[in-house]
Design an enzyme around this catalytic site. Structure first.
Site, mmCIF file in Angstrom:
data_model
loop_
_atom_site.group_PDB
_atom_site.id
_atom_site.type_symbol
_atom_site.label_atom_id
_atom_site.label_comp_id
_atom_site.label_asym_id
_atom_site.label_seq_id
_atom_site.Cartn_x
_atom_site.Cartn_y
_atom_site.Cartn_z
ATOM 1 C CB CYS A 94 -1.032 0.122 1.424
ATOM 2 S SG CYS A 94 -2.038 1.210 1.186
ATOM 3 N NE ARG A 136 -17.177 -5.205 14.205
ATOM 4 C CZ ARG A 136 -17.648 -4.395 13.286
ATOM 5 N NH1 ARG A 136 -16.866 -3.637 12.856
ATOM 6 N NH2 ARG A 136 -18.889 -4.453 13.089
ATOM 7 C CB CYS A 184 -0.451 0.104 8.295
ATOM 8 S SG CYS A 184 -1.167 -1.258 7.255
ATOM 9 C CB CYS A 209 -17.859 -0.006 9.561
ATOM 10 S SG CYS A 209 -16.721 -0.752 10.466
ATOM 11 C CB CYS A 243 -17.824 -4.931 6.000
ATOM 12 S SG CYS A 243 -17.215 -3.422 6.530
ATOM 13 C CB CYS A 259 -14.942 -7.380 7.372
ATOM 14 S SG CYS A 259 -16.323 -7.153 8.540
ATOM 15 C CB CYS A 275 -1.203 3.853 7.922
ATOM 16 S SG CYS A 275 -2.134 4.530 6.732
#
Ligand code: SAM
Ligand code: DTB
Ligand code: SF4
Length: 335
Positions: free
Chosen positions: A67, A275, A74, A203, A143, A111, A71
């Protein structure tokens, strides 16, 4: 002999849906004496969502690694030095096989994650739409989390039957640029608006344990709790500190901080699904049960999150049984 009065039940206590929460009010909740906070959260939860039903959401990484966003938490970012190598996206069939297995294990929601900065039109997006259709045909909620998207892409996902789009704010607006520099908070909020406009539920939550202050936690919660309507699902993650990421040396949070965050989210957003997300392995049984009592009504269910591990299914079944909450696997087992 004096007879004791029977215990009074608070199940019918009213709760308020408010969208004007202030930073001070939220800080005050986060800092309340724990017993008071738990009582208030539990009263709101019992009134708003009677019955302690816990949603089981299974998670699958369809496109892992590579990616372009930076972040700091991550392991899938090309800017970080973790052991995750970029792989091609999974095909439709193996994803739907996994969704079927999740359904058979008692999951309510499936998800799917893509380690993308944004969705691009083309074969991979067409496959995503087929996956969404297939998951819905199995009778599961679907999701997707795949980064930014256009209005048109959001509409196509809605048409395919997507239940929810996950797009987290992660931290406070004030701390954001110390965690991510390749996109802005505004980008994030605009994507959320596109999802909402297409009629897909939101979400949206965040991560604690990234070195943020109590004010940062309150500020993140304020952004979420002043959305009207509130996000339908609010994942509260605690950082999984992965080797090779800039946050690898972060200390784990005190489990009670997770309890406080969940309880406060429950009071602020009475009807949303809160969650209990990444980081459950570090929490321990009792802290997780306190989170369920304080209003967490969904967990990620399955042995892996995206690239890191999650409690095994058998352990979660035992946990849910011990806590005495209701979940789909148990209901289907009992016929
Ligand atoms: N690329 C998409 C995006 O960023 O929206 C989707 C996938 S991304 C991995 C989904 C969410 O997982 C992030 O927004 C973050 O909140 C959470 N996450 C990622 N790595 C994490 C970690 N190490 N610990 C806790 N949560 C994490
Ligand atoms: C969310 O809030 N947490 C999930 C899901 N939404 C996509 C992801 C957690 C990822 C934890 C780190 C990993 O496994 O890579
Ligand atoms: Fe990419 Fe999402 Fe990971 Fe950020 S959190 S690096 S956007 S996969």
């Amino acid at each position: 002999m004096t007879l004791l009065a029977p215990p009074t039940h608070q199940d019918n206590q009213a709760f308020l849906l408010r969208y004007d929460w202030t930073l001070d009010e939220i800080k005050e909740l986060l800092e309340k004496p724990l017993m008071e906070l738990l009582w208030q959260a539990q009263s709101v939860h019992r009134a708003a969502n009677p019955g302690y039903k816990v949603q089981l959401a299974s998670l699958l990484s369809v496109k892992t690694g590579g990616c372009t966003e930076d972040c700091a938490y991550c392991p899938q970012s090309i800017h970080n030095d973790s052991d995750i190598n970029a792989t091609a996206p999974l095909n439709v069939k193996p994803v739907l096989d996994r969704a079927k297995a999740a359904k058979d294990a008692g999951a309510d929601r499936f998800c799917m994650g893509w380690a993308w900065r944004e969705i691009k039109d083309g074969k991979a997006f067409d496959a995503m739409l087929q996956m969404v259709r297939g998951v819905r045909e199995l009778g599961l909620e679907a999701c997707v989390t795949a980064g930014m998207l256009t209005d048109q892409q959001a509409l196509r996902l809605a048409e395919a039957g997507l239940t929810a789009y996950n797009h987290n704010l992660d931290t406070s607006p004030e701390k954001y640029d110390r965690i991510i520099t390749t996109r802005t908070y505004k980008d994030r909020l605009e994507t959320l608006q596109r999802v909402r406009a297409a009629g897909i539920t939101l979400c949206c939550g965040g991560i604690i344990g990234m070195g943020e202050s109590l004010v940062d936690r309150a500020s993140l919660l304020r952004v979420l709790a002043t959305m009207d309507p509130h996000p339908e699902s609010v994942p509260i993650n605690s950082l999984v500190a992965v080797e090779g990421t800039p946050l690898e040396d972060m200390n784990s949070i005190d489990p009670l901080e997770m309890v406080r965050m969940v309880a406060t989210a429950r009071i602020l957003m009475p009807k949303s699904r809160v969650r209990l997300s990444a980081g459950r392995e570090q929490l321990g049984r009792e802290a997780q049960i306190l989170c369920l009592q304080a209003g967490a009504d969904s967990i990620f269910y399955g042995d892996t999150l995206l690239t890191t591990s999650n409690p095994i299914v058998e352990a979660d079944r035992e946990l849910l049984s011990q806590a005495g909450v209701q979940a789909n696997w148990k209901l289907s087992e009992n016929g």
